[in-house]
Motif scaffolding. Structure first.
Motif, PDB file in Angstrom:
ATOM      1  N   GLU A 128       0.804  -1.171   0.000  1.00  0.00           N
ATOM      2  CA  GLU A 128      -0.051  -0.127  -0.063  1.00  0.00           C
ATOM      3  C   GLU A 128       0.785   1.320   0.031  1.00  0.00           C
ATOM      4  O   GLU A 128       0.298   2.427   0.017  1.00  0.00           O
ATOM      5  CB  GLU A 128      -0.872  -0.057   1.333  1.00  0.00           C
ATOM      6  CG  GLU A 128      -1.855  -1.110   0.929  1.00  0.00           C
ATOM      7  CD  GLU A 128      -2.969  -0.977   2.490  1.00  0.00           C
ATOM      8  OE1 GLU A 128      -2.633  -0.451   3.425  1.00  0.00           O
ATOM      9  OE2 GLU A 128      -3.815  -1.687   2.302  1.00  0.00           O
ATOM     10  N   MET A 129       2.129   1.289   0.198  1.00  0.00           N
ATOM     11  CA  MET A 129       3.015   2.375   0.082  1.00  0.00           C
ATOM     12  C   MET A 129       2.947   2.880  -1.091  1.00  0.00           C
ATOM     13  O   MET A 129       3.158   2.272  -2.316  1.00  0.00           O
ATOM     14  CB  MET A 129       4.443   1.976   0.660  1.00  0.00           C
ATOM     15  CG  MET A 129       4.654   1.654   2.097  1.00  0.00           C
ATOM     16  SD  MET A 129       6.311   1.126   2.319  1.00  0.00           S
ATOM     17  CE  MET A 129       7.024   2.371   2.303  1.00  0.00           C
ATOM     18  N   THR A 130       3.032   4.178  -1.056  1.00  0.00           N
ATOM     19  CA  THR A 130       3.074   5.014  -2.384  1.00  0.00           C
ATOM     20  C   THR A 130       4.496   4.991  -2.981  1.00  0.00           C
ATOM     21  O   THR A 130       5.442   4.775  -1.879  1.00  0.00           O
ATOM     22  CB  THR A 130       2.689   6.592  -2.244  1.00  0.00           C
ATOM     23  OG1 THR A 130       3.724   7.181  -1.365  1.00  0.00           O
ATOM     24  CG2 THR A 130       1.482   6.650  -1.671  1.00  0.00           C
ATOM     25  N   ALA A 131       4.738   5.357  -4.207  1.00  0.00           N
ATOM     26  CA  ALA A 131       6.135   5.495  -4.735  1.00  0.00           C
ATOM     27  C   ALA A 131       6.995   6.457  -3.787  1.00  0.00           C
ATOM     28  O   ALA A 131       8.200   6.166  -3.502  1.00  0.00           O
ATOM     29  CB  ALA A 131       6.017   5.963  -6.129  1.00  0.00           C
ATOM     30  N   GLU A 132       6.609   7.550  -3.362  1.00  0.00           N
ATOM     31  CA  GLU A 132       7.062   8.571  -2.481  1.00  0.00           C
ATOM     32  C   GLU A 132       7.555   7.933  -1.411  1.00  0.00           C
ATOM     33  O   GLU A 132       8.594   8.140  -0.705  1.00  0.00           O
ATOM     34  CB  GLU A 132       6.463   9.840  -2.515  1.00  0.00           C
ATOM     35  CG  GLU A 132       6.103  10.490  -3.783  1.00  0.00           C
ATOM     36  CD  GLU A 132       4.949  10.163  -4.610  1.00  0.00           C
ATOM     37  OE1 GLU A 132       4.298   9.302  -4.381  1.00  0.00           O
ATOM     38  OE2 GLU A 132       4.854  10.728  -5.723  1.00  0.00           O
ATOM     39  N   ARG A 178       7.835   4.993  -0.535  1.00  0.00           N
ATOM     40  CA  ARG A 178       8.831   3.841  -0.718  1.00  0.00           C
ATOM     41  C   ARG A 178      10.155   4.392  -0.883  1.00  0.00           C
ATOM     42  O   ARG A 178      11.139   4.018  -0.237  1.00  0.00           O
ATOM     43  CB  ARG A 178       8.396   2.965  -1.890  1.00  0.00           C
ATOM     44  CG  ARG A 178       8.793   1.475  -2.058  1.00  0.00           C
ATOM     45  CD  ARG A 178       8.246   0.824  -3.056  1.00  0.00           C
ATOM     46  NE  ARG A 178       6.992   0.872  -3.272  1.00  0.00           N
ATOM     47  CZ  ARG A 178       6.214   0.051  -2.468  1.00  0.00           C
ATOM     48  NH1 ARG A 178       6.891  -0.991  -1.818  1.00  0.00           N
ATOM     49  NH2 ARG A 178       4.784  -0.002  -2.486  1.00  0.00           N
ATOM     50  N   LEU A 179      10.404   5.339  -1.456  1.00  0.00           N
ATOM     51  CA  LEU A 179      11.554   6.136  -2.019  1.00  0.00           C
ATOM     52  C   LEU A 179      12.155   6.653  -0.559  1.00  0.00           C
ATOM     53  O   LEU A 179      13.465   6.491  -0.488  1.00  0.00           O
ATOM     54  CB  LEU A 179      11.485   6.917  -3.107  1.00  0.00           C
ATOM     55  CG  LEU A 179      12.638   7.770  -3.563  1.00  0.00           C
ATOM     56  CD1 LEU A 179      13.589   6.724  -3.980  1.00  0.00           C
ATOM     57  CD2 LEU A 179      12.399   8.648  -4.777  1.00  0.00           C
ATOM     58  N   LEU A 180      11.263   7.411  -0.088  1.00  0.00           N
ATOM     59  CA  LEU A 180      11.477   8.077   1.367  1.00  0.00           C
ATOM     60  C   LEU A 180      12.241   6.929   2.242  1.00  0.00           C
ATOM     61  O   LEU A 180      13.253   7.274   2.988  1.00  0.00           O
ATOM     62  CB  LEU A 180      10.701   9.157   1.843  1.00  0.00           C
ATOM     63  CG  LEU A 180      11.040   9.818   2.716  1.00  0.00           C
ATOM     64  CD1 LEU A 180      12.063  10.770   2.585  1.00  0.00           C
ATOM     65  CD2 LEU A 180       9.789  10.652   3.427  1.00  0.00           C
ATOM     66  N   ALA A 181      11.631   6.046   2.249  1.00  0.00           N
ATOM     67  CA  ALA A 181      11.985   4.849   3.181  1.00  0.00           C
ATOM     68  C   ALA A 181      13.499   4.295   2.805  1.00  0.00           C
ATOM     69  O   ALA A 181      14.352   4.191   3.781  1.00  0.00           O
ATOM     70  CB  ALA A 181      11.140   3.696   3.288  1.00  0.00           C
ATOM     71  N   ASN A 182      13.838   4.251   1.739  1.00  0.00           N
ATOM     72  CA  ASN A 182      15.063   3.744   1.080  1.00  0.00           C
ATOM     73  C   ASN A 182      16.353   4.875   1.314  1.00  0.00           C
ATOM     74  O   ASN A 182      17.278   4.621   1.744  1.00  0.00           O
ATOM     75  CB  ASN A 182      14.738   3.468  -0.416  1.00  0.00           C
ATOM     76  CG  ASN A 182      14.275   1.996  -0.496  1.00  0.00           C
ATOM     77  OD1 ASN A 182      15.183   0.809  -0.573  1.00  0.00           O
ATOM     78  ND2 ASN A 182      12.973   1.777  -0.535  1.00  0.00           N
ATOM     79  N   LEU A 183      15.672   6.143   1.071  1.00  0.00           N
ATOM     80  CA  LEU A 183      16.703   7.123   1.123  1.00  0.00           C
ATOM     81  C   LEU A 183      17.154   7.418   2.754  1.00  0.00           C
ATOM     82  O   LEU A 183      18.220   7.474   3.128  1.00  0.00           O
ATOM     83  CB  LEU A 183      15.844   8.418   0.714  1.00  0.00           C
ATOM     84  CG  LEU A 183      16.261   9.062  -0.762  1.00  0.00           C
ATOM     85  CD1 LEU A 183      15.216  10.103  -1.149  1.00  0.00           C
ATOM     86  CD2 LEU A 183      17.531   9.294  -0.873  1.00  0.00           C
ATOM     87  N   THR A 184      16.169   7.291   3.547  1.00  0.00           N
ATOM     88  CA  THR A 184      16.363   7.307   5.023  1.00  0.00           C
ATOM     89  C   THR A 184      17.161   6.337   5.554  1.00  0.00           C
ATOM     90  O   THR A 184      18.126   6.553   6.169  1.00  0.00           O
ATOM     91  CB  THR A 184      14.999   7.472   5.859  1.00  0.00           C
ATOM     92  OG1 THR A 184      14.319   8.613   5.356  1.00  0.00           O
ATOM     93  CG2 THR A 184      15.137   7.624   7.352  1.00  0.00           C
ATOM     94  N   ALA A 185      16.889   5.015   5.164  1.00  0.00           N
ATOM     95  CA  ALA A 185      17.631   4.058   5.405  1.00  0.00           C
ATOM     96  C   ALA A 185      19.109   3.751   4.986  1.00  0.00           C
ATOM     97  O   ALA A 185      20.157   3.729   5.966  1.00  0.00           O
ATOM     98  CB  ALA A 185      16.914   2.449   4.885  1.00  0.00           C
ATOM     99  N   SER A 230      15.128  13.524   3.921  1.00  0.00           N
ATOM    100  CA  SER A 230      15.644  12.469   4.573  1.00  0.00           C
ATOM    101  C   SER A 230      17.152  12.607   5.427  1.00  0.00           C
ATOM    102  O   SER A 230      17.803  11.649   5.561  1.00  0.00           O
ATOM    103  CB  SER A 230      15.897  11.320   3.381  1.00  0.00           C
ATOM    104  OG  SER A 230      17.006  12.059   2.364  1.00  0.00           O
ATOM    105  N   SER A 231      17.203  14.003   5.770  1.00  0.00           N
ATOM    106  CA  SER A 231      18.464  14.221   6.324  1.00  0.00           C
ATOM    107  C   SER A 231      18.678  13.982   7.991  1.00  0.00           C
ATOM    108  O   SER A 231      19.787  14.100   8.228  1.00  0.00           O
ATOM    109  CB  SER A 231      19.265  15.403   5.899  1.00  0.00           C
ATOM    110  OG  SER A 231      18.095  16.455   6.247  1.00  0.00           O
ATOM    111  N   ASP A 232      17.532  13.813   8.503  1.00  0.00           N
ATOM    112  CA  ASP A 232      17.561  14.070  10.100  1.00  0.00           C
ATOM    113  C   ASP A 232      17.763  12.623  10.593  1.00  0.00           C
ATOM    114  O   ASP A 232      16.734  11.971  11.058  1.00  0.00           O
ATOM    115  CB  ASP A 232      16.493  14.652  10.684  1.00  0.00           C
ATOM    116  CG  ASP A 232      16.461  14.923  12.107  1.00  0.00           C
ATOM    117  OD1 ASP A 232      17.388  14.782  12.630  1.00  0.00           O
ATOM    118  OD2 ASP A 232      15.411  15.386  12.413  1.00  0.00           O
TER     119      ASP A 232
END
Length: 198
Positions: A57-61, A63-70, A128-130
């Motif tokens: 159910e995650m949106t592309a945004e 999903r991408l933010l989760a990867n960037l943060t990780a 995604s910087s914090d």
């Protein structure tokens, strides 16, 4: 001459980099375990786990933010591991230390590529910087060894999950582009038909 060089899309570049990272981590983790004298460690890897329903159910945004943060967090944690291992590793383990530096370079390059994809979706780097303070520092020599192992393991898990994420984002993006082009073509046909009637 350069005009004939095919340009890879950013999604394919990220997937290619993720697969290389995962392949290199296989031997790197083995070297790390041997150098630290670990027979085997079973460390929880919850960071990349995701309930299938929620993941779908995650949106592309999202999903991408989760990867960037990780990967931003893991990049910073790997930097700390390298600093700690500089003091812990025997001088003869210079190859392992070089491999850790090489992995850090790969993760940094991957994070930059993910940020480029983020720009396509309008995600700013500040989103995604914090991630400061998310990893405990200090501890005993054993704690530091375990911390390095855990970071490498989490990198391995994320490199696998992220391939699935990026492939899904890529498919959704391609579908969006196709539909947008189809809508544009339909609109042009209507305009041309209207002009023809006049």
């Amino acid at each position: 001459m350069e005009a004939n060089v095919p340009v890879q899309d950013p999604f394919s570049l990220v997937i290619q980099q993720l697969r290389k990272i995962n392949a290199d981590l296989t031997s790197l983790i083995q070297k790390y375990v041997q150098a630290q004298g670990f027979a085997n460690l079973d460390i929880p890897r919850e960071s990349a786990s995701m309930d299938v329903v929620n993941w779908t159910e995650m949106t592309a945004e999202q999903r991408l933010l989760a990867n960037l943060t990780a990967f931003l967090e893991l990049e910073r944690r790997l930097e700390r591991v390298i600093e700690e291992q500089k003091e812990l590793l025997h001088p003869q383990e210079h190859i392992l230390h070089g491999d850790l530096h090489n992995m850090l370079g790969q993760v940094a390059a991957l994070r930059e590529q993910l940020e480029q994809i983020g720009e396509i979706f309008g995600l700013s780097r500040g989103n995604s910087s914090d991630t400061d303070g998310m990893e405990v520092v200090g501890g005993s020599v054993f704690d530091k060894k375990v911390r390095g192992y855990k970071v490498l393991k989490e990198l391995s898990v994320w490199s696998i999950r992220s391939v699935r994420d990026i492939l899904k984002i890529q498919r959704e993006r391609e579908k969006y582009v196709r539909e947008s082009m189809k809508e544009a073509e339909t609109l042009m046909e209507r305009v041309e038909t209207h002009i023809g009637r006049e």
